[in-house]
Motif scaffolding. Structure first.
Motif, PDB file in Angstrom:
ATOM      1  N   TYR A 103       6.024   4.832   0.589  1.00  0.00           N
ATOM      2  CA  TYR A 103       5.693   6.193   0.167  1.00  0.00           C
ATOM      3  C   TYR A 103       6.626   6.518  -0.984  1.00  0.00           C
ATOM      4  O   TYR A 103       7.833   6.262  -0.906  1.00  0.00           O
ATOM      5  CB  TYR A 103       5.881   7.186   1.315  1.00  0.00           C
ATOM      6  N   GLN A 104       6.054   7.043  -2.068  1.00  0.00           N
ATOM      7  CA  GLN A 104       6.802   7.280  -3.297  1.00  0.00           C
ATOM      8  C   GLN A 104       7.482   5.992  -3.774  1.00  0.00           C
ATOM      9  O   GLN A 104       8.619   5.994  -4.238  1.00  0.00           O
ATOM     10  CB  GLN A 104       7.829   8.413  -3.105  1.00  0.00           C
ATOM     11  N   LYS A 105       6.770   4.870  -3.580  1.00  0.00           N
ATOM     12  CA  LYS A 105       7.196   3.530  -4.017  1.00  0.00           C
ATOM     13  C   LYS A 105       8.397   2.993  -3.230  1.00  0.00           C
ATOM     14  O   LYS A 105       8.989   1.985  -3.631  1.00  0.00           O
ATOM     15  CB  LYS A 105       7.532   3.518  -5.520  1.00  0.00           C
ATOM     16  N   LEU A 106       8.743   3.611  -2.113  1.00  0.00           N
ATOM     17  CA  LEU A 106       9.862   3.154  -1.288  1.00  0.00           C
ATOM     18  C   LEU A 106       9.309   2.466  -0.038  1.00  0.00           C
ATOM     19  O   LEU A 106       8.728   3.099   0.849  1.00  0.00           O
ATOM     20  CB  LEU A 106      10.758   4.335  -0.885  1.00  0.00           C
ATOM     21  N   ILE A 107       9.468   1.147   0.034  1.00  0.00           N
ATOM     22  CA  ILE A 107       8.923   0.343   1.139  1.00  0.00           C
ATOM     23  C   ILE A 107       9.689   0.624   2.429  1.00  0.00           C
ATOM     24  O   ILE A 107      10.923   0.602   2.435  1.00  0.00           O
ATOM     25  CB  ILE A 107       8.999  -1.152   0.783  1.00  0.00           C
ATOM     26  N   PHE A 108       8.941   0.847   3.526  1.00  0.00           N
ATOM     27  CA  PHE A 108       9.629   1.170   4.774  1.00  0.00           C
ATOM     28  C   PHE A 108       9.001   0.511   6.004  1.00  0.00           C
ATOM     29  O   PHE A 108       9.522   0.657   7.108  1.00  0.00           O
ATOM     30  CB  PHE A 108       9.680   2.688   4.984  1.00  0.00           C
ATOM     31  N   SER A 109       7.885  -0.226   5.856  1.00  0.00           N
ATOM     32  CA  SER A 109       7.227  -0.757   7.047  1.00  0.00           C
ATOM     33  C   SER A 109       6.212  -1.826   6.659  1.00  0.00           C
ATOM     34  O   SER A 109       5.870  -2.002   5.484  1.00  0.00           O
ATOM     35  CB  SER A 109       6.507   0.365   7.801  1.00  0.00           C
ATOM     36  N   PHE A 110       5.735  -2.537   7.692  1.00  0.00           N
ATOM     37  CA  PHE A 110       4.544  -3.367   7.562  1.00  0.00           C
ATOM     38  C   PHE A 110       3.345  -2.591   8.096  1.00  0.00           C
ATOM     39  O   PHE A 110       3.473  -1.694   8.937  1.00  0.00           O
ATOM     40  CB  PHE A 110       4.677  -4.653   8.377  1.00  0.00           C
ATOM     41  N   GLY A 111       2.193  -2.948   7.594  1.00  0.00           N
ATOM     42  CA  GLY A 111       0.933  -2.458   8.121  1.00  0.00           C
ATOM     43  C   GLY A 111      -0.089  -3.579   8.000  1.00  0.00           C
ATOM     44  O   GLY A 111       0.184  -4.619   7.402  1.00  0.00           O
ATOM     45  N   LYS A 112      -1.261  -3.387   8.561  1.00  0.00           N
ATOM     46  CA  LYS A 112      -2.305  -4.402   8.469  1.00  0.00           C
ATOM     47  C   LYS A 112      -3.631  -3.717   8.174  1.00  0.00           C
ATOM     48  O   LYS A 112      -4.080  -2.857   8.940  1.00  0.00           O
ATOM     49  CB  LYS A 112      -2.393  -5.210   9.759  1.00  0.00           C
ATOM     50  N   ILE A 113      -4.236  -4.102   7.050  1.00  0.00           N
ATOM     51  CA  ILE A 113      -5.493  -3.481   6.648  1.00  0.00           C
ATOM     52  C   ILE A 113      -6.654  -4.326   7.151  1.00  0.00           C
ATOM     53  O   ILE A 113      -6.759  -5.521   6.837  1.00  0.00           O
ATOM     54  CB  ILE A 113      -5.573  -3.335   5.114  1.00  0.00           C
TER      55      ILE A 113
ATOM     56  N   TYR B  71       0.864  -1.176   0.000  1.00  0.00           N
ATOM     57  CA  TYR B  71       0.000   0.000   0.000  1.00  0.00           C
ATOM     58  C   TYR B  71       0.900   1.226   0.000  1.00  0.00           C
ATOM     59  O   TYR B  71       1.672   1.448   0.932  1.00  0.00           O
ATOM     60  CB  TYR B  71      -0.940   0.033   1.208  1.00  0.00           C
ATOM     61  N   ASP B  72       0.810   2.010  -1.067  1.00  0.00           N
ATOM     62  CA  ASP B  72       1.626   3.211  -1.213  1.00  0.00           C
ATOM     63  C   ASP B  72       0.846   4.413  -0.701  1.00  0.00           C
ATOM     64  O   ASP B  72      -0.211   4.762  -1.258  1.00  0.00           O
ATOM     65  CB  ASP B  72       2.011   3.409  -2.678  1.00  0.00           C
ATOM     66  N   LEU B  73       1.325   5.001   0.370  1.00  0.00           N
ATOM     67  CA  LEU B  73       0.636   6.153   0.954  1.00  0.00           C
ATOM     68  C   LEU B  73       0.581   7.287  -0.062  1.00  0.00           C
ATOM     69  O   LEU B  73       1.616   7.682  -0.611  1.00  0.00           O
ATOM     70  CB  LEU B  73       1.366   6.607   2.222  1.00  0.00           C
ATOM     71  N   PRO B  74      -0.612   7.817  -0.342  1.00  0.00           N
ATOM     72  CA  PRO B  74      -0.769   8.753  -1.473  1.00  0.00           C
ATOM     73  C   PRO B  74      -0.314  10.183  -1.197  1.00  0.00           C
ATOM     74  O   PRO B  74      -0.030  10.917  -2.137  1.00  0.00           O
ATOM     75  CB  PRO B  74      -2.268   8.701  -1.765  1.00  0.00           C
ATOM     76  N   THR B  75      -0.275  10.601   0.067  1.00  0.00           N
ATOM     77  CA  THR B  75       0.063  11.995   0.356  1.00  0.00           C
ATOM     78  C   THR B  75       1.154  12.078   1.410  1.00  0.00           C
ATOM     79  O   THR B  75       1.334  11.164   2.225  1.00  0.00           O
ATOM     80  CB  THR B  75      -1.156  12.780   0.873  1.00  0.00           C
ATOM     81  N   ILE B  76       1.869  13.205   1.410  1.00  0.00           N
ATOM     82  CA  ILE B  76       2.925  13.396   2.403  1.00  0.00           C
ATOM     83  C   ILE B  76       2.339  13.493   3.809  1.00  0.00           C
ATOM     84  O   ILE B  76       2.961  13.077   4.785  1.00  0.00           O
ATOM     85  CB  ILE B  76       3.772  14.643   2.068  1.00  0.00           C
TER      86      ILE B  76
END
Length: 431
Positions: free
Chosen positions: A405-415, A374-379
């Motif tokens: 963010y900006q296609k750079l993976i940095f974490s896990f999340g759970k939807i 999931y790529d976060l869409p906004t800053i």
């Protein structure tokens, strides 16, 4: 203006001559130069301008990086003083070698060494040499000792270091460096390479230490492979006159590369040993191996992602201790008293009837193309996530996902089903 001690100024006026010494003192009052290295192990497109390269260092550029930039957070770049990049760069580390960074904090050099290994070999980061010697006698191919020193080369960057400087302190540091190196020598295999560096100008901690290694242990001083037209070299007359000291490197702030730095490459006497393959013995039952039930729980998460080669055989390699699932980089003796903070890659934590993937796994998975992202869409959402907040999402994905963010993976999340992205960014890293 830096308030340099008179004893310091007198010393370097004598060593360098009045003109060169004044150039040094003037440069120490100029602004420090900032730079960063791109992590070539990740498929990274950075947003920074890449026009001003650090000379003779691959994928390194002058410029400033923020700790909140997605490039930094994702491990795609590392901010480092440009002169401090040279010890790792000249180490000649090759994939498959066993490497020790004996004075590893804060970590800039070890990230570069790991990059050179390209996922093959062993890399140990440490701050306590005497505890390692019994286990790693003549074990390592390369040892980097970026020794604690009087810090003269960092005065303009850390002016507080001036407060505790004295010639007596320089000699105290020299003795400490010898103590550290005495232990390092025991862990370096014959024919192995020792990279010695400091961030001081003091000959007592630089040329004189290299001369001591040459005389005391028979180390050969090697060429660094660096062109020295813009970089100064060691001064034989500041030690025992050994002409090979000109093979060492000196970085002065007036040279315009970075802060003050000294670095040398030395080779231990003797030939590298040939490892004998031990005869296959009946394997003992491993009490830390994953059970079938553990494998099933871990697999429910791992099997959803594209795994790099290093993780592809996790079912056979992974172990679990205190609920932490990891793939070890090295097997230590059962009775080892070493306090190992991290052995290999931690995959995550086994909890009651479920597996929760960890941050290290997210960083490793970011090396290869992934679909469950999931790529976060906004800053704003990116910054909120770094702060530890949940984020409302619009996605068909459910369960654990990689967050970028900006296609750079940095974490896990759970939807979750209500399309809320639960935050798994580590609390200790939150901004």
């Amino acid at each position: 203006m830096l308030n340099l001690p008179n004893e310091f100024k007198t010393k370097y006026e004598k060593l360098l001559g009045t003109k060169k010494a004044q150039e040094l003192f003037a440069a120490m009052n100029e602004e420090s130069k900032k730079a960063f290295r791109i992590n070539t192990l990740k498929p990274t497109k950075v947003s920074y301008e890449l026009t001003d390269s650090v000379p003779q260092i691959n994928s390194a550029y002058y410029g400033e990086v923020s700790g909140e930039d997605p490039e930094w957070v994702s491990g795609s770049v590392y901010s480092q003083d440009p002169a401090a990049m040279f010890p790792a760069a000249i180490s000649g580390v090759r994939p498959g070698e066993r490497v020790l960074d004996l004075c590893a904090a804060p970590g800039g050099k070890i990230t570069a060494l790991g990059e050179q290994l390209k996922g093959e070999g062993l890399l140990v980061a440490n701050e306590s040499p005497e505890k390692l010697v019994p286990i790693f006698s003549e074990f390592f191919d390369v040892i980097l000792v970026d020794a604690p020193c009087s810090g003269e080369g960092m005065f303009r960057k850390n002016p507080e270091a001036i407060d505790y400087w004295s010639q007596d302190y320089v000699l105290t540091c020299q003795n400490r460096q010898k103590e550290i190196l005495n232990e390092a020598v025991k862990m370096l295999q014959p024919g192995g390479r020792l990279i010695y560096s400091t961030c001081t100008f003091a000959p007592e901690e630089d040329e004189q230490i290299v001369s001591w290694l040459n005389k005391e242990y028979g180390f050969t001083i090697l060429d660094t492979g660096i062109q020295t037209n813009k970089i100064d070299v060691g001064q034989p007359e500041w030690a025992d006159g050994n002409p090979d000291l000109t093979k060492t490197l000196r970085f002065w702030p007036q040279d315009g590369i970075g802060e003050g730095q000294f670095v040398a490459v030395l080779q231990k006497v003797g030939k590298a040993r040939i490892e004998k393959k031990s005869k296959n013995k009946k394997a003992k039952r491993d009490p830390w191996r994953l059970t079938k039930n553990d494998q099933e729980l871990v697999g429910q998460v791992m099997d959803q992602f594209n795994l790099p080669v290093a993780l592809s055989d996790w079912r056979n390699k992974a172990k679990v201790r205190n609920e932490h699932v990891y793939i070890p980089a090295i097997s230590l003796p059962e009775k080892s008293k070493l306090h190992v903070i991290n052995n290999g890659v931690e995959l995550g934590i086994l909890k009651k009837k479920r597996f929760e993937p960890g941050h290290q796994l997210a960083e490793v998975l970011g090396k290869v193309k992934q679909e469950r992202v999931y790529d976060l869409p906004t800053i704003e959402e990116y910054q909120n996530y770094l702060h530890g907040e949940t984020v409302k999402v619009d996605s068909d994905l459910r369960g654990f996902v990689l967050v970028s963010y900006q296609k750079l993976i940095f974490s896990f999340g759970k939807i979750a089903g209500n399309q809320v992205l639960k935050n798994f960014y580590p609390k200790g890293l939150r901004k």
